[in-house]
Design an enzyme around this catalytic site. Structure first.
Site, mmCIF file in Angstrom:
data_model
loop_
_atom_site.group_PDB
_atom_site.id
_atom_site.type_symbol
_atom_site.label_atom_id
_atom_site.label_comp_id
_atom_site.label_asym_id
_atom_site.label_seq_id
_atom_site.Cartn_x
_atom_site.Cartn_y
_atom_site.Cartn_z
ATOM 1 N N HIS A 123 0.818 -1.220 0.000
ATOM 2 C CA HIS A 123 0.000 0.000 0.000
ATOM 3 C C HIS A 123 0.854 1.275 0.000
ATOM 4 C CE1 HIS A 123 -3.668 -2.207 0.451
ATOM 5 N NE2 HIS A 123 -3.377 -2.661 1.650
ATOM 6 N N ASP A 160 -2.657 -10.769 -2.219
ATOM 7 C CA ASP A 160 -3.212 -10.210 -0.994
ATOM 8 C C ASP A 160 -4.663 -9.815 -1.255
ATOM 9 O OD1 ASP A 160 -1.983 -8.681 1.733
ATOM 10 O OD2 ASP A 160 -3.799 -7.774 0.914
ATOM 11 N N HIS A 162 -6.305 -7.321 -0.302
ATOM 12 C CA HIS A 162 -6.457 -5.885 -0.538
ATOM 13 C C HIS A 162 -5.656 -5.489 -1.774
ATOM 14 C CE1 HIS A 162 -7.034 -6.449 3.846
ATOM 15 N NE2 HIS A 162 -8.017 -5.582 3.675
ATOM 16 N N ASP A 243 -4.249 -12.980 3.577
ATOM 17 C CA ASP A 243 -5.521 -12.552 4.138
ATOM 18 C C ASP A 243 -6.707 -12.880 3.238
ATOM 19 O OD1 ASP A 243 -4.482 -10.720 2.365
ATOM 20 O OD2 ASP A 243 -4.654 -8.999 3.692
#
Length: 299
Positions: A123, A160, A162, A243
């Protein structure tokens, strides 16, 4: 075959605060699992050096890094609503980035490798920490591969849950790097639409939560197939967040550890060395099982 794992003790010393989901327990669980006698794959564990400053500054703005280092030197603080640092965070971040580069170097020289590190990175943008991330480890490794190792075709696959908004923003104008991301949508950070294509090098796979796991598996495989059609990667870098596993407290995908195995086994058929870098995953015992399965597949 032996699988190479690169880490550093400082990665356990970073803390974003008590009760924060991105805790040292995540990495401790993975390291315990791969050191266990029950883990049958031979592991060569390497201690990373900090990333050279020029590698990190090739990805991140000087003003941002100086601000981050200053906050850490003062004992820590809050960078945004969910990203914080303590007095050990900068050391953990630069050792994590160094581990990502070292895993890449090992993959190119010898055998597939995994950077078992924290804090995560995908991120982090050029001038901003966000989403628990400080330094964009996977992009530091990709830039090292293109600038130092001379590669011209690097594939980043981000599984991931996200979207790696920082990674996309940092590579979307670079035709030598292709970025493929499977992620839950809508979900933090709210980016990663299929229409976001960069210079034709971005392949986003946004999907809702709760789908049958095989749907996620096949859709990511299809995107990798699209990204590598008439474009053979010289290196595959994986943003390996766990995740997307069923039961993760921050998301709603339904994957199981064997799904990560299937992906790696398929992509090994592309003929490129693979280096993976730990990103998210917030159920420590679940991610330990998935990471161990991932390492066995790399080997």
């Amino acid at each position: 075959m032996t699988v190479h794992v690169v880490s550093h003790p400082s990665c356990l010393e970073h803390s974003a605060g008590p009760e924060h989901p991105e805790s040292a327990a995540r990495l401790e669980a993975i390291l315990t699992a791969i050191k266990s006698p029950a883990f049958e794959t031979p592991v060569d564990l390497h201690e990373s050096k900090p990333a050279e400053e020029r590698w990190v500054r090739a990805v991140h703005a000087d003003a941002y890094l100086d601000r981050l280092r200053g906050m850490v030197a003062r004992g820590g603080g809050q960078l945004d609503a969910d990203t914080a640092v303590n007095g050990s965070s900068y050391g953990a971040a630069v050792h994590g980035a160094g581990a990502a580069v070292e895993a890449t170097r090992i993959a190119l020289d010898r055998a597939n490798a995994f950077a078992a590190i924290r804090p995560p990175g995908h991120h982090a943008t050029a001038d901003r920490a966000m989403g628990f991330c400080l330094i964009n480890n996977i992009v530091v490794a990709a830039r090292w591969a293109t600038k130092e190792a001379g590669l011209t075709r690097v594939l980043i696959v981000d599984w991931d849950v996200h979207h790696g908004n920082g990674t996309q923003a940092l590579v979307e104008r670079d035709p030598g790097i292709r970025y493929v991301s499977l992620h839950q949508w809508p979900l933090y950070p709210g980016t990663g639409l299929e229409s976001e294509r960069g210079v034709g090098n971005v392949f986003n796979v946004p999907r809702p939560p709760g789908l049958p796991r095989q749907r996620y598996v096949s859709d990511l495989n299809a995107a990798v197939d699209q990204a590598t059609r008439d474009w053979t990667p010289e290196l595959i870098l994986i943003s390996a967040g766990f995740d997307a596993l069923a039961g993760d407290p921050l998301a709603g995908f339904t994957l199981e550890p064997e799904d990560y195995v299937g992906w790696v086994e398929r992509w090994r058929g592309l003929g490129a060395p693979i280096a993976s870098v730990l990103e998210g995953g917030y159920a420590p015992q679940r991610i330990a099982v998935a990471a161990a399965s991932h390492l066995a597949a790399l080997a």
